[in-house]
Design a protein around this motif. Structure first.
Motif, PDB file in Angstrom:
ATOM      1  N   ALA A 153       7.555  -8.389  10.093  1.00  0.00           N
ATOM      2  CA  ALA A 153       6.240  -7.734  10.015  1.00  0.00           C
ATOM      3  C   ALA A 153       5.116  -8.747  10.141  1.00  0.00           C
ATOM      4  N   THR A 154       5.327  -9.941   9.557  1.00  0.00           N
ATOM      5  CA  THR A 154       4.307 -10.987   9.654  1.00  0.00           C
ATOM      6  C   THR A 154       4.206 -11.520  11.074  1.00  0.00           C
ATOM      7  N   GLU A 155       5.341 -11.738  11.700  1.00  0.00           N
ATOM      8  CA  GLU A 155       5.356 -12.291  13.060  1.00  0.00           C
ATOM      9  C   GLU A 155       4.744 -11.326  14.069  1.00  0.00           C
ATOM     10  N   ASN A 156       4.987 -10.039  13.859  1.00  0.00           N
ATOM     11  CA  ASN A 156       4.535  -9.045  14.823  1.00  0.00           C
ATOM     12  C   ASN A 156       3.129  -8.515  14.532  1.00  0.00           C
ATOM     13  N   ALA A 157       2.597  -8.845  13.353  1.00  0.00           N
ATOM     14  CA  ALA A 157       1.284  -8.309  12.973  1.00  0.00           C
ATOM     15  C   ALA A 157       0.176  -9.024  13.719  1.00  0.00           C
ATOM     16  N   VAL A 158      -0.875  -8.295  13.953  1.00  0.00           N
ATOM     17  CA  VAL A 158      -2.083  -8.870  14.541  1.00  0.00           C
ATOM     18  C   VAL A 158      -3.133  -8.923  13.435  1.00  0.00           C
TER      19      VAL A 158
END
Length: 467
Positions: free
Chosen positions: A410-415
């Protein structure tokens, strides 16, 4: 036809009738001495007298002591409330006492100078009736200031006035006009007149409260005692009856002062039953409101004391308390739990490049992502800077790895959007530890999670490490 009456109902007709009945009872009690005065006036044997100097001296001494005591209690009430009425009541009791005391002291002079013995009584009653009238006129005026209440000069001045009256009465008693009946009748008549004015003002002004009712009854008895003194002669039954009537009024007014002292220290604002219930209800509402406000404040303080102010996550102290409690529960119920140690990758570079305002927004967004990926009863805490930990009650190592991977992805894919940076990509490194497998104390499981977090950093970041 329904003849039932609801409990607690007060039909207006009954309420009005009972109020009228109560008013008649009060008036009847206040005017009851009229029957005794009339009986003695029409049926008293003029030859019957009770001349006992010792009894008279003891009675006057008792009245003097009581007068000083009640004046003191009234003064204490005045100091508390500053009510002008209480100031004049205090002076009324004090003036009566200081002027009336020689009436007993000069009892033995009754055979030598009857006027030296007789004139102090009417003088004291006249002075008291004047002061009580002034007090009534000050009813509901603004309280005196604290400085006015403790200023001794007015009190000393009034005491001097009363002592001057004592000297003036003595001079009058030895003057030629003392033997004129008009002198004594003028003073007793004046006391009767002022008492009547007092009662008239109370009725016209519709002054009603429990203690003011006591005040009115006392004034009525004082006036009737002056009437009895006018009709009586020294030592006859009417004369003694006049003393008894005045003593009754004195006792009743004293009772009112004592009631004021034990309640509100106010003579005008003492409560009747209905008002007391209403005020008690209002006080209970205010108290309940204050307690609710205090509870909200305590909850807010507790929240502030346990929460990181920037991100809204738990702070280090509160997280450690949660872990301690979870350890105790795990040992008691033979359960397990896990922890995640998280550190944002290259966060210092974000702060250096974009500034701390952007860095703060990233931290807030990261905590929001963590909260979305963990279970409702899990908790995330900020341990300092960009370091975080997640407590996972009743979680195995496998479940902890699953939740950690969800957070990482979720952190890696979040903007992370901000005003200054349109798009910013963030990653996180995570170390996992488990109670029991990695130890049974807070130090051991913290150390295990931290060591695995450092391995995640060494292995290229953006990963979850369990060994």
């Amino acid at each position: 036809m329904d003849m039932s009456v609801t409990i607690g109902e007060r039909p207006e007709s009954i309420r009005r009738a009972t109020k009228i009945y109560a008013a008649f009872l009060i008036a009847g009690f206040a005017l009851s001495p009229v029957a005794l005065i009339a009986y003695l006036y029409f049926f008293q044997d003029p030859a019957l007298k009770f001349e006992n100097h010792l009894f008279h001296e003891i009675a006057i001494a008792g009245a003097t002591i009581e007068g000083l005591f009640v004046a003191y209690v009234s003064w204490r009430c005045y100091l508390s409330s500053g009510e002008p009425l209480l100031r004049w009541l205090t002076l009324g009791f004090l003036g009566f006492t200081l002027i009336y005391a020689p009436h007993g002291a000069f009892t033995g002079m009754a055979h030598h100078n009857i006027w030296l013995f007789l004139l102090y009584g009417p003088a004291s009653r006249l002075a008291m009736s004047i002061l009580l009238l002034i007090g009534l006129l000050s009813f509901n005026q603004e309280p005196d200031t604290p400085e006015q209440r403790v200023n001794p000069r007015p009190w000393l001045a009034w005491i001097a006035v009363f002592l001057v009256v004592d000297v003036a009465v003595a001079i009058l008693a030895y003057s030629p006009i003392a033997s004129s009946p008009a002198v004594r009748l003028a003073m007793e008549g004046g006391a009767l007149l002022f008492s009547a004015v007092d009662l008239s003002l109370m009725l016209i002004g519709r002054i009603r409260s429990p203690l003011m009712t006591v005040f009115g009854i006392s004034i009525a008895l004082f006036g009737l005692s002056s009437l009895a003194f006018i009709l009586g002669k020294p030592w006859n039954h009417m004369w003694w009856l006049a003393h008894a009537i005045f003593a009754g009024g004195f006792f009743i007014l004293s009772y009112g002062i004592i009631k004021a002292f034990h309640t509100t220290r106010s003579f005008a604002n003492i409560y009747n039953q209905e008002e007391m219930v209403n005020r008690l209800a209002m006080a209970m509402v205010r108290t309940e409101s204050a307690l609710q406000e205090l509870q909200r404040s305590n909850q807010m303080l507790e929240h502030l004391a346990s929460t990181d102010p920037l991100t809204g996550a738990s702070n280090r102290r509160h997280f450690i308390e949660r872990v301690d409690a979870e350890i105790a529960r795990a040992k008691r119920d033979d359960l397990s739990f896990a922890m995640l140690a998280l550190d944002l990758d290259n966060f210092k570079a974000i702060n250096d490049r974009y500034g701390h305002q952007v860095g703060d927004q990233v931290l807030q967004g990261f905590v929001q992502k963590c909260s979305e990926e963990i279970r409702p009863y899990d908790s995330v805490a900020r341990m300092g800077g960009e370091e975080f930990m997640v407590l996972l009650p009743q979680a195995t190592m496998e479940l902890a790895v699953t939740i950690g991977e969800r957070i990482r992805q979720a952190t890696e894919n979040a903007v992370f959007e901000s005003i200054l940076v349109p798009k910013l990509i963030l990653t996180v490194s995570i170390g996992v530890s488990q109670f029991g497998q990695d130890g049974t104390t807070i130090d051991t499981i913290f150390r295990a999670a931290d060591e695995r977090l450092y391995r995640a950093k060494d292995q290229g970041r953006n990963c979850v490490i369990t060994v």
